[in-house]
Design an enzyme around this catalytic site. Structure first.
Site, mmCIF file in Angstrom:
data_model
loop_
_atom_site.group_PDB
_atom_site.id
_atom_site.type_symbol
_atom_site.label_atom_id
_atom_site.label_comp_id
_atom_site.label_asym_id
_atom_site.label_seq_id
_atom_site.Cartn_x
_atom_site.Cartn_y
_atom_site.Cartn_z
ATOM 1 C CE LYS A 287 -33.836 2.584 -14.760
ATOM 2 N NZ LYS A 287 -32.817 2.892 -14.572
ATOM 3 C CD GLU A 376 -18.756 -2.839 -20.998
ATOM 4 O OE1 GLU A 376 -19.875 -2.674 -20.145
ATOM 5 O OE2 GLU A 376 -19.076 -3.701 -21.596
ATOM 6 N NE ARG A 404 -19.331 -7.530 -19.038
ATOM 7 C CZ ARG A 404 -20.509 -7.089 -19.554
ATOM 8 N NH1 ARG A 404 -20.995 -6.265 -19.072
ATOM 9 N NH2 ARG A 404 -20.960 -8.605 -18.917
#
Length: 643
Positions: A287, A376, A404
């Site tokens: 990244k 979640e 969610r």
């Protein structure tokens, strides 16, 4: 500032243009694409490190596949800038995440190359599988590709999709982009598993040998592709078990390979195009690749804001006066204060320790604060499990992500009346991330659930006091505290704790003829509007309700008893939200009043700065003042005639 793309990138207005470039020049295309992303984001802002990490993959996918006929789905979409630039949006890329400009995420209405709208994690495999199933049913030869990061792969939905993909007999390719990061470093057993695969020298050597062997074996009557596949699986099982997680789900596993080797990526993708059925390609990337500072501190450079691309200096707003803190930082510091006094307090967040500022507690109290990954649903239910044992859990989830875990809030928390404290960060209009991230709906979808307390602080002091109240033993209910992204209003915010009476608001100001009822941070907009209106001889009353559930009925009786014009203000949807609750109260008690509701309208609000969006939705100070003037128009006219 003029930003000019490189010589090859200037020629690419579509993937068809990319295909005209020689294979040997793809390295230069990648270099130019990476530099263009750096140039634009440093000046105009946006997500940064994620797109740098998949430059080679973006080029390879559009070089090999016939997009948009072949369906390419990006998970979350933080990493899709290179994809956007290569698909006809290069010259408009400077408008990325700006008001009425390009979306920061793939968006179906923006381009035919954006096959699926995204913003939340772990949806890509399900979406791509659905596309592959549709193609099979319609007899089409189109390919479906899902690009998912190792962070998004931790979510249950990704495993649900793979479980189905293994038996759906559809031609779908899952590309696992493994960089050990989401926004913060990844956590959990899956991370360790993928690390074992990508660092095992025995497996990697054997994998290359099997790959080469498979390419040389004859395919005919005596040695079919099916036989080759079975032999490959058997050999893998004999030598190494690393690939069994995916292959046990009947998804063929390939890799890991270097995700920054453009030639290897192109060759591998061409080979995989010829292999039918569900398969997974594991690539290893960095990244922030190509920008050294982003490679070294990937969390900081996920979305750094504006910066000097040469020195790496990130530009901060300069001021000589003390500035209010971000609400998230008030949460982060306050939970530590409370936890130091109450050993039962714990913190949970699903993969947002930096964004929520729970990282402060994770650093100071690592045995009492946890990042559970992009999960979640699990975050809510594990909090509920801890609450059954007498612990006071602050479960910090962004408002839009809480959607969610709605079933878990109802089934695992509210029905059992467990005193979990839900801190809903980023409530209201969040700004440049747009409709996938706006926290529009939490008041509406939470207030219909029995046993819940729902609150919103108007400032930092109120946030501290609500957190203090929620963790007291006297509170035996699930407790929701919603607050917006960004700065509050109190530079001197660290005030002594005060217990607040649940369901009790406050009258901030008496007035004449009209009352403003506000919930949460927009109460500050109302105060600014009132200051302006008083210069015109209009003097509204102002009530800060603090709680949406239970409502302060005594305060509402007072307001409806004294004023026949009521204006409600909230940073949530006007359908089913705070204003709707006030209307229900009015109807239930037989009051007659002119009531107007200000808030987020019943439509999708696109991206822009919070200030621009508050103005568009007309619940900023100007919008509130205009609404009051409109509601007072007949009275003011009558007074002028009488005068």
């Amino acid at each position: 500032m003029q930003i000019t793309p490189g010589t090859l990138l200037q020629q690419i207005d579509s993937p068809e243009d990319l295909k005209k470039i020689s294979r040997e020049q793809l390295h230069q295309v990648c270099d130019e694409l990476r530099q263009y992303i750096v140039d634009v984001v440093s000046v105009h802002g946006g997500h940064f490190a994620a797109s740098l990490g998949v430059v080679e993959l973006s080029v390879a996918l559009h070089y090999v596949y016939h997009t948009p006929y072949d369906q390419l789905v990006w998970d979350v979409g933080h990493q899709a800038y290179g994809h956007k630039i290569l698909t006809g949006r290069r010259d408009n890329f400077i408008s990325n995440r700006k008001y009425r400009g390009l979306s920061g995420f793939p968006k179906r209405s923006e381009s035919e190359y954006d096959t699926f709208g995204v913003g939340h994690s772990s949806t890509s495999i399900s979406a791509a599988l659905g596309m592959a199933m549709a193609a099979k049913y319609k007899g089409e030869q189109r390919k479906s590709i899902a690009v998912i990061g190792d962070g998004s792969m931790t979510a249950g939905m990704a495993f649900e999709a793979m479980n189905h993909a293994g038996v759906a007999d559809s031609d779908v390719l899952i590309i696992l982009n493994d960089n050990c990061m989401s926004i913060d470093p990844n956590v959990g057993a899956l991370k360790e598993y993928l690390t074992d695969i990508s660092t095992s020298p025995t497996y990697n050597k054997f994998r290359d040998e099997v790959w080469n062997l498979m390419g040389k074996l004859p395919v005919g009557k005596k040695f079919t592709r099916t036989m080759a596949s079975k032999m490959e699986a058997s050999l893998k099982g004999m030598v190494n078990k690393s690939s069994n997680l995916f292959e046990s789900l009947k998804i063929r596993y390939f890799g890991p390979i270097d995700g920054h080797n453009i030639t290897k990526l192109v060759d591998t993708l061409k080979d995989l195009k010829e292999i039918p059925g569900p398969k997974l390609l594991h690539i290893v990337t960095v990244k922030g690749k190509g920008y050294s500072l982003a490679e070294k501190d990937q969390t900081k450079w996920h979305a750094p804001g504006l910066f000097d691309k040469v020195t790496g200096e990130i530009f901060k707003k300069k001021t000589d006066t003390p500035q209010p803190p971000k609400y998230q930082d008030v949460f982060g510091h306050t939970i530590i204060e409370l936890a130091e006094k109450n050993e039962k307090i714990f913190g949970i967040t699903p993969a947002m320790p930096s964004g929520s500022s729970l990282k402060f507690m994770m650093d100071k109290m690592p045995d009492r604060a946890f990042d559970v990954g992009i999960c979640e649903q699990h975050a809510v239910t594990v909090s509920a499990g801890m609450a059954t044992q007498g612990l006071r859990v602050f479960c910090n989830i962004y408002s839009s992500f809480m959607q969610r875990a709605y079933d878990q809030v109802v089934h695992d928390v509210a029905i059992q009346k467990l005193p979990v404290v839900f801190c809903l960060d980023r409530a209201g209009l969040v700004g440049e991330d747009g409709p996938t991230h706006h926290g529009c709906y939490d008041i509406a979808y939470m207030r219909c659930i029995p046993n819940l307390i729902i609150s919103a602080p108007m400032n930092e002091q109120e946030l501290r006091n609500l957190m203090y109240t929620a963790q007291l033993e006297s509170n035996q209910y699930p407790f929701v505290i919603r607050y917006p992204r960004g700065e509050g209003v109190m530079p001197d915010w660290k005030t002594p704790f005060e217990e607040l009476q649940v369901g009790k608001g406050r009258k901030l100001k008496d007035g004449k003829e009209i009352a403003i009822l506000s919930i949460g941070h927009p109460g500050n907009f109302a105060q600014a509007a009132i200051r302006e209106l008083r210069t015109e001889g209009i003097d509204p009353a102002h009530y800060d309700l603090r709680f949406v559930k239970p409502l302060d009925e005594a305060l509402l009786h007072e307001a409806f008893g004294k004023y026949d014009r009521i204006l409600t203000v909230e940073d949530g949807t006007v359908v089913g939200g705070f204003g709707s609750a006030v209307l229900e109260f009015m109807s239930r008690h037989g009051y007659k009043a002119d009531v107007r509701i200000l808030g987020i309208p019943d439509r999708l609000v696109e991206h822009g700065t919070p200030k621009e969006l508050h103005r568009e939705c007309a619940y900023d100070a100007q919008g509130i003042a205009d609404a009051v003037r409109e509601m007072m128009k007949d009275l003011v006219t009558t007074q002028l005639i009488a005068g």
